[in-house]
Design a protein around this motif. Structure first.
Motif, PDB file in Angstrom:
ATOM      1  N   ALA A  31       0.820  -1.206   0.000  1.00 23.71           N
ATOM      2  CA  ALA A  31       0.000   0.000   0.000  1.00 23.71           C
ATOM      3  C   ALA A  31       0.856   1.259   0.000  1.00 23.71           C
ATOM      4  O   ALA A  31       0.537   2.243  -0.672  1.00 23.71           O
ATOM      5  CB  ALA A  31      -0.932  -0.007   1.216  1.00 23.71           C
ATOM      6  N   LEU A  32       1.945   1.243   0.734  1.00 24.27           N
ATOM      7  CA  LEU A  32       2.824   2.404   0.776  1.00 24.27           C
ATOM      8  C   LEU A  32       3.502   2.611  -0.580  1.00 24.27           C
ATOM      9  O   LEU A  32       3.634   3.758  -1.048  1.00 24.27           O
ATOM     10  CB  LEU A  32       3.858   2.218   1.884  1.00 24.27           C
ATOM     11  CG  LEU A  32       4.765   3.414   2.193  1.00 24.27           C
ATOM     12  CD1 LEU A  32       3.938   4.647   2.548  1.00 24.27           C
ATOM     13  CD2 LEU A  32       5.732   3.077   3.331  1.00 24.27           C
ATOM     14  N   GLU A  55       2.284   1.961  -3.383  1.00 27.59           N
ATOM     15  CA  GLU A  55       1.274   2.437  -4.322  1.00 27.59           C
ATOM     16  C   GLU A  55       0.678   3.789  -3.926  1.00 27.59           C
ATOM     17  O   GLU A  55      -0.195   4.302  -4.621  1.00 27.59           O
ATOM     18  CB  GLU A  55       0.149   1.404  -4.443  1.00 27.59           C
ATOM     19  CG  GLU A  55       0.565   0.110  -5.121  1.00 27.59           C
ATOM     20  CD  GLU A  55       0.889   0.314  -6.600  1.00 27.59           C
ATOM     21  OE1 GLU A  55       0.340   1.268  -7.198  1.00 27.59           O
ATOM     22  OE2 GLU A  55       1.706  -0.456  -7.138  1.00 27.59           O
ATOM     23  N   SER A  56       1.117   4.352  -2.824  1.00 24.73           N
ATOM     24  CA  SER A  56       0.598   5.651  -2.387  1.00 24.73           C
ATOM     25  C   SER A  56       1.069   6.746  -3.344  1.00 24.73           C
ATOM     26  O   SER A  56       2.060   6.575  -4.064  1.00 24.73           O
ATOM     27  CB  SER A  56       1.059   5.950  -0.963  1.00 24.73           C
ATOM     28  OG  SER A  56       2.469   6.098  -0.906  1.00 24.73           O
ATOM     29  N   ARG A  73       2.720   9.406  -3.074  1.00 21.71           N
ATOM     30  CA  ARG A  73       4.095   9.894  -2.955  1.00 21.71           C
ATOM     31  C   ARG A  73       5.095   8.965  -3.618  1.00 21.71           C
ATOM     32  O   ARG A  73       6.121   9.412  -4.144  1.00 21.71           O
ATOM     33  CB  ARG A  73       4.443  10.089  -1.480  1.00 21.71           C
ATOM     34  CG  ARG A  73       5.871  10.585  -1.261  1.00 21.71           C
ATOM     35  CD  ARG A  73       6.178  10.812   0.196  1.00 21.71           C
ATOM     36  NE  ARG A  73       7.535  11.346   0.371  1.00 21.71           N
ATOM     37  CZ  ARG A  73       8.091  11.604   1.551  1.00 21.71           C
ATOM     38  NH1 ARG A  73       7.406  11.406   2.668  1.00 21.71           N
ATOM     39  NH2 ARG A  73       9.331  12.078   1.612  1.00 21.71           N
ATOM     40  N   ARG A 120       4.289   5.988  -5.763  1.00 22.89           N
ATOM     41  CA  ARG A 120       3.858   5.104  -6.851  1.00 22.89           C
ATOM     42  C   ARG A 120       4.767   5.189  -8.076  1.00 22.89           C
ATOM     43  O   ARG A 120       5.129   4.165  -8.668  1.00 22.89           O
ATOM     44  CB  ARG A 120       2.421   5.426  -7.251  1.00 22.89           C
ATOM     45  CG  ARG A 120       1.856   4.500  -8.328  1.00 22.89           C
ATOM     46  CD  ARG A 120       0.455   4.914  -8.752  1.00 22.89           C
ATOM     47  NE  ARG A 120      -0.442   4.945  -7.605  1.00 22.89           N
ATOM     48  CZ  ARG A 120      -1.103   6.035  -7.206  1.00 22.89           C
ATOM     49  NH1 ARG A 120      -0.928   7.187  -7.852  1.00 22.89           N
ATOM     50  NH2 ARG A 120      -1.912   5.991  -6.177  1.00 22.89           N
ATOM     51  N   GLU A 137       8.199   6.145   7.170  1.00 23.11           N
ATOM     52  CA  GLU A 137       6.759   5.906   7.013  1.00 23.11           C
ATOM     53  C   GLU A 137       6.414   4.444   7.268  1.00 23.11           C
ATOM     54  O   GLU A 137       5.447   4.121   7.979  1.00 23.11           O
ATOM     55  CB  GLU A 137       6.317   6.302   5.608  1.00 23.11           C
ATOM     56  CG  GLU A 137       6.282   7.785   5.331  1.00 23.11           C
ATOM     57  CD  GLU A 137       5.621   8.085   3.995  1.00 23.11           C
ATOM     58  OE1 GLU A 137       4.449   7.685   3.808  1.00 23.11           O
ATOM     59  OE2 GLU A 137       6.286   8.713   3.136  1.00 23.11           O
TER      60      GLU A 137
END
Length: 262
Positions: free
Chosen positions: A148-149, A151-152, A154, A156, A232
């Protein structure tokens, strides 16, 4: 996806936990007659290949890996009857009969690896064995949060292709069906180890040796971005895997298969 750069020292920081599934895999491999030929696909730092030499001291064993960093570390385990060769498992074809072809925590990095099974099984000597174990924890927070991170918004554009291996690993029943269809006696099972990790941010330290390698490779030329990503991800892992009174519990699911030629 660019091939990840491996760090043997980081990988071996959790060597005891990482080696346990290999011991359990070998426990289901029977005796090998004579002086068997053995291949270890994805030998990594060579520490588990050395275990093969300890169990079958008369065997001729070769560890194969495509990482120069890992092979340099593995070279320290070289001894009579045990050597290490650079090779890509996605293209490796045995040149002689083998009594055992084994793979420990490699095949998740080889998309379509089950399509290689016929080639490897055809290379087994009569009564030979093909054995492997792969992770089955791609739905665990350690992996879903990482995906998920990546693909975020910031990250991707930089990390979209950095390490998604979910589709590479089959379900245990699919491995069983494939191996049985190829004419093997097959034993397939899964185990979830409830590992207790110690230290500061131990789950982050764990994945730095494996699942994070593609991300760390993609960001290797930008230390500031790398550190921002790790911060993160670290904060997400702290919530998902809280520190308990005895350490941090990290469930670790593995899929095992042992196939024997009649």
């Amino acid at each position: 996806m660019t091939a990840p750069l491996w760090d043997p020292q980081q990988y071996l920081r959790h060597a005891d936990h990482r080696t346990r599934p290999f011991h359990d895999l070998l426990a289901r491999v029977g005796d090998l007659p004579g002086r068997p030929r053995i291949a270890d696909l994805g030998c990594g730092a060579g520490n588990v290949t050395a275990l093969l030499a300890d169990r079958w001291p008369q065997a001729r064993i070769t560890g194969y890996d495509n990482s120069p960093e890992m092979l340099a570390r593995a070279a320290s385990h070289t001894r009579p009857g045990l050597d290490f060769v650079r090779a890509d498992a996605a293209a490796w074809e045995p040149a002689e009969p083998y009594g055992l072809i084994v793979s420990n925590a490699l095949l998740q990095w080889v998309p379509g690896h089950a399509d290689r099974f016929p080639v490897w099984l055809d290379a087994l000597a009569p009564g030979g064995t093909f054995a492997f174990q792969v992770p089955g924890n791609f739905t665990a927070p350690s992996h879903t949060l990482l995906a998920a991170l990546r693909e975020s918004p910031r990250w991707r554009s930089r990390l979209h292709d950095a390490g998604d291996r979910t589709a590479a690993v089959l379900a245990p029943t699919d491995y069983l069906t494939r191996l049985r269809t190829l004419g093997c006696e097959a034993d397939v099972w899964e185990t979830t180890y409830l590992q207790i990790l110690q230290g500061q941010d131990p789950v982050l330290d764990w994945v730095k040796g494996t699942a994070l390698r593609p991300v760390l490779t993609a960001l290797a030329d930008d230390p500031e971005a790398r550190d921002a990503f790790l911060t993160e991800y670290r904060d997400l892992l702290r919530t998902a895997y809280p520190l308990g009174p005895h350490g941090t519990v990290f469930p670790f699911r593995r899929i095992f298969a042992v196939a024997r030629r009649a």
